[in-house]
Design a protein around this motif. Structure first.
Motif, short mmCIF file in Angstrom:
data_model
loop_
_atom_site.label_atom_id
_atom_site.label_comp_id
_atom_site.label_asym_id
_atom_site.label_seq_id
_atom_site.Cartn_x
_atom_site.Cartn_y
_atom_site.Cartn_z
N THR A 476 44.71 6.37 31.84
CA THR A 476 43.36 6.92 32.05
C THR A 476 43.06 8.04 31.06
O THR A 476 42.01 8.07 30.41
N VAL A 477 43.99 9.00 30.95
CA VAL A 477 43.75 10.15 30.08
C VAL A 477 43.77 9.73 28.61
O VAL A 477 42.96 10.21 27.80
N MET A 478 44.67 8.81 28.25
CA MET A 478 44.72 8.34 26.87
C MET A 478 43.42 7.62 26.50
O MET A 478 42.86 7.85 25.41
N LEU A 479 42.92 6.78 27.38
CA LEU A 479 41.67 6.07 27.12
C LEU A 479 40.52 7.05 26.91
O LEU A 479 39.77 6.95 25.93
N LEU A 480 40.37 8.00 27.81
CA LEU A 480 39.28 8.96 27.70
C LEU A 480 39.44 9.83 26.46
O LEU A 480 38.46 10.08 25.73
N ALA A 481 40.65 10.26 26.17
CA ALA A 481 40.89 11.12 25.00
C ALA A 481 40.60 10.38 23.70
O ALA A 481 39.99 10.95 22.77
N ARG A 482 41.02 9.13 23.60
CA ARG A 482 40.76 8.37 22.38
C ARG A 482 39.25 8.11 22.19
O ARG A 482 38.75 8.15 21.07
N LEU A 483 38.55 7.86 23.28
CA LEU A 483 37.10 7.67 23.18
C LEU A 483 36.42 8.93 22.65
O LEU A 483 35.53 8.87 21.79
N LEU A 484 36.82 10.07 23.18
CA LEU A 484 36.17 11.33 22.81
C LEU A 484 36.59 11.83 21.44
O LEU A 484 35.79 12.42 20.70
N GLN A 485 37.85 11.61 21.08
CA GLN A 485 38.31 12.08 19.78
C GLN A 485 37.78 11.22 18.64
O GLN A 485 37.37 11.73 17.59
N GLY A 486 37.78 9.92 18.83
CA GLY A 486 37.46 9.02 17.74
C GLY A 486 35.99 8.86 17.43
O GLY A 486 35.62 8.50 16.31
N PHE A 487 35.11 9.21 18.40
CA PHE A 487 33.70 8.86 18.23
C PHE A 487 32.78 9.92 18.82
O PHE A 487 33.12 10.59 19.80
N THR A 488 31.63 10.05 18.21
CA THR A 488 30.56 10.89 18.75
C THR A 488 29.66 10.01 19.59
O THR A 488 29.16 8.98 19.12
N TRP A 489 29.46 10.41 20.84
CA TRP A 489 28.71 9.59 21.78
C TRP A 489 27.35 10.21 22.07
O TRP A 489 27.24 11.40 22.34
N THR A 490 26.32 9.37 22.01
CA THR A 490 24.96 9.81 22.31
C THR A 490 24.23 8.71 23.07
O THR A 490 24.66 7.54 23.09
N VAL A 491 23.11 9.10 23.68
CA VAL A 491 22.25 8.10 24.33
C VAL A 491 21.61 7.26 23.24
O VAL A 491 21.14 7.79 22.23
#
Length: 531
Positions: A476-491
């Motif tokens: 869970t933490v690895m998935l969330l961390a990789r999503l947040l580290q690797g990419f900028t997320w916007t609407v």
């Protein structure tokens, strides 16, 4: 003589009445009134409250609305002749799973778990008994130990890298400005890839895709796993009125057979072939080292040096572990990203923590996770507000018990409400607000996803607690961390500001899968290259 008899009766009658009345008072004093059942709706004869369940779907929303209307933290709903006890209070939950854990350590037999557990021979849903003890020992001592999880870490990292590469290629394919990503599908396929790699040492059942994305087989497999989860314990009429099972009144058995058929279609050929190789030495494999969880299950031996698990038990346990692994991490990650997009300051703080701990010149590794307290707090908050299922797996009582001052009969099924606990206003201030800071007790304290006090349920506790909690937490933490580290997320551009956080009517997932715009935020050389 007659006068003597009259005098004797005149003396004896009051004496007998006195002693009879005294004996009655003594019995009344020594035998106190039995505690009542928990409050609940008046049951119908024979069928209990099944008509309420049948005509008020989904059942979990009706049960929680009923408890709110009755202003109670514990309720008894009779389904057929089975008392189903629903709980929304952590204190009462702990009484069930701590104080009286031995009494409530069994599971009910349901239509769904009969299919998923291949006749109740698995570990998660099998009733209390020798079979459960045997399978539990295998999982606890052979499969989910810390050394085994460390041994399997390279496979998890490989799939985390594959996940980032797939998203990166998706962004590049749609232009340097990034692309809109179906976060739910991507996260679920990440979980599917990880557990397939750990179980079968392979990412794909079919050919897969060159960019690391799933093929038809992987999509079908993961969708079937989620269908199995939804029908294992689904308040099917046949689970309470077994003589009506042949009618399949709610259609649950048809759906379960279809879903488990897809799962078995992919699992069974691989398992059968691997057993032949190890136990019959068809390719000399007996001289090699084990490579994955399946190998370990095949190789585990009894005291006489003979295979401990039959092929049916191996198939049941393999499916059990895969089903238990695939659902929680993607649900928590999808909800966390959705909540963060509506509160950009949380998203910014999470990204800043990753940059401070890891930097931008390498990807997050499992060794970094202990230092990512805020990321873990975000995941923990997602578990609290947005659990993957309405209730925990049911516990069944093996004898009568008194819990919270109420009588709980033998054979009762106990359901802890995940939303009732995690959103309880008596426990959590402003419970519907996504606020990770509430889990940060001090700067030095480690944040853990497990909640032993049952103020919410991430992984259950007690004898039937989740033995895979360390694995589930890491994924869970690895998935969330990789999503947040690797990419900028916007609407996504052109969409209304903010993400609609409405829940689906029939479950606790987002009503609409999260689609968010992702753009790479790291130097290009950091992203994994195609093998």
């Amino acid at each position: 003589m007659a006068m003597d008899t009259s005098l004797t009766l005149h003396f004896l009658l009051p004496t007998l009445l006195f002693f009879s009345f005294s004996f009655f008072l003594l019995l009344k004093h020594k035998k106190p009134k039995s505690p009542p059942l928990p409050p609940g709706p008046t049951p119908w004869p024979l069928v209990g409250n099944l008509p309420h369940i049948f005509f008020n779907k989904p059942a979990f929303r009706w049960i929680l609305a009923l408890m709110k209307h009755m202003n109670t933290d514990i309720a008894c709903i009779r389904l057929g002749r089975v008392p189903v006890i629903a709980v929304t209070c952590p204190d009462i939950a702990r009484e069930f799973l701590r104080t009286h854990d031995a009494i409530f350590a069994s599971r009910p037999r349901t239509m769904g778990t009969e299919y998923s557990g291949r006749g109740f021979i698995n570990v998660t849903s099998s009733p209390l008994g020798e079979q459960w003890k045997k399978m539990r020992r295998v999982v606890a001592s052979e499969l989910m130990t810390r050394p085994r999880l460390n041994w399997l870490a390279p496979k998890r990292v490989e799939e985390a890298d594959n996940f980032v590469r797939y998203l990166y290629e998706h962004c590049r394919r749609d232009g340097c400005g990034g692309a809109v990503v179906d976060v739910r599908e991507a996260a679920r396929q990440y979980s599917g890839n990880v557990i397939r790699k750990m179980m079968f040492n392979r990412r794909y059942f079919g050919l897969g895709r060159d960019d690391g994305g799933p093929g038809f087989e992987e999509i079908e497999h993961v969708e079937a796993l989620f269908r199995v989860v939804s029908f294992e314990y689904s308040f099917a009429v046949a689970d309470y009125l077994t003589w009506l099972r042949w009618l399949d009144l709610d259609g649950h058995e048809k759906e379960m057979k279809k879903a488990i058929g897809v799962v078995n279609k992919y699992h069974e050929p691989l398992i059968d072939e691997r057993i032949r190789k190890w136990r019959w030495g068809s390719d000399g494999r007996v001289k090699k080292e084990p490579e994955d969880l399946l190998d370990l299950m095949i190789l585990v031996e009894d005291a006489d040096g003979k295979p401990l698990l039959t092929s049916e038990e191996i198939k049941a346990l393999a499916a059990d572990l895969i089903i238990a692994t695939v659902d929680n991490p993607p649900n928590a990650a999808e909800w966390a990203i959705a909540e963060m997009l509506n509160q950009p300051h949380i998203l910014q703080r999470a990204v800043e923590e990753i940059d401070r701990v890891v930097g931008k010149e390498r990807l997050v590794q499992e060794s970094d996770l202990p230092q990512l307290n805020y990321i873990k707090a975000c995941a923990r908050e997602a578990f609290r507000i947005h659990p993957v299922a309405p209730f925990n797996l049911p516990h069944m009582s093996t004898s009568d018990a008194i819990v919270a001052g109420y009588f709980i009969p033998k054979g009762s099924q106990v359901l802890l409400s995940r939303t009732g606990l995690g959103r309880n206003p008596k426990v959590w201030h402003n419970p519907l607000l996504f606020k990770p800071e509430r889990h940060l007790t001090s700067e030095s304290a480690q944040v853990e996803l497990l909640e032993p006090n049952l103020r919410f349920i991430s992984f259950s506790t007690g004898r039937r607690g989740c033995m895979g909690a360390p694995l589930g937490s890491t994924m869970t933490v690895m998935l969330l961390a990789r999503l947040l580290q690797g990419f900028t997320w916007t609407v996504p551009e052109g969409k209304p500001p903010g993400i609609d956080l409405t829940e689906s009517t029939n479950d606790l997932f987002l009503a609409k899968p999260l689609h968010a715009h992702a753009s790479p935020r790291l130097p290009s050389h950091v992203y994994p290259a195609a093998p």
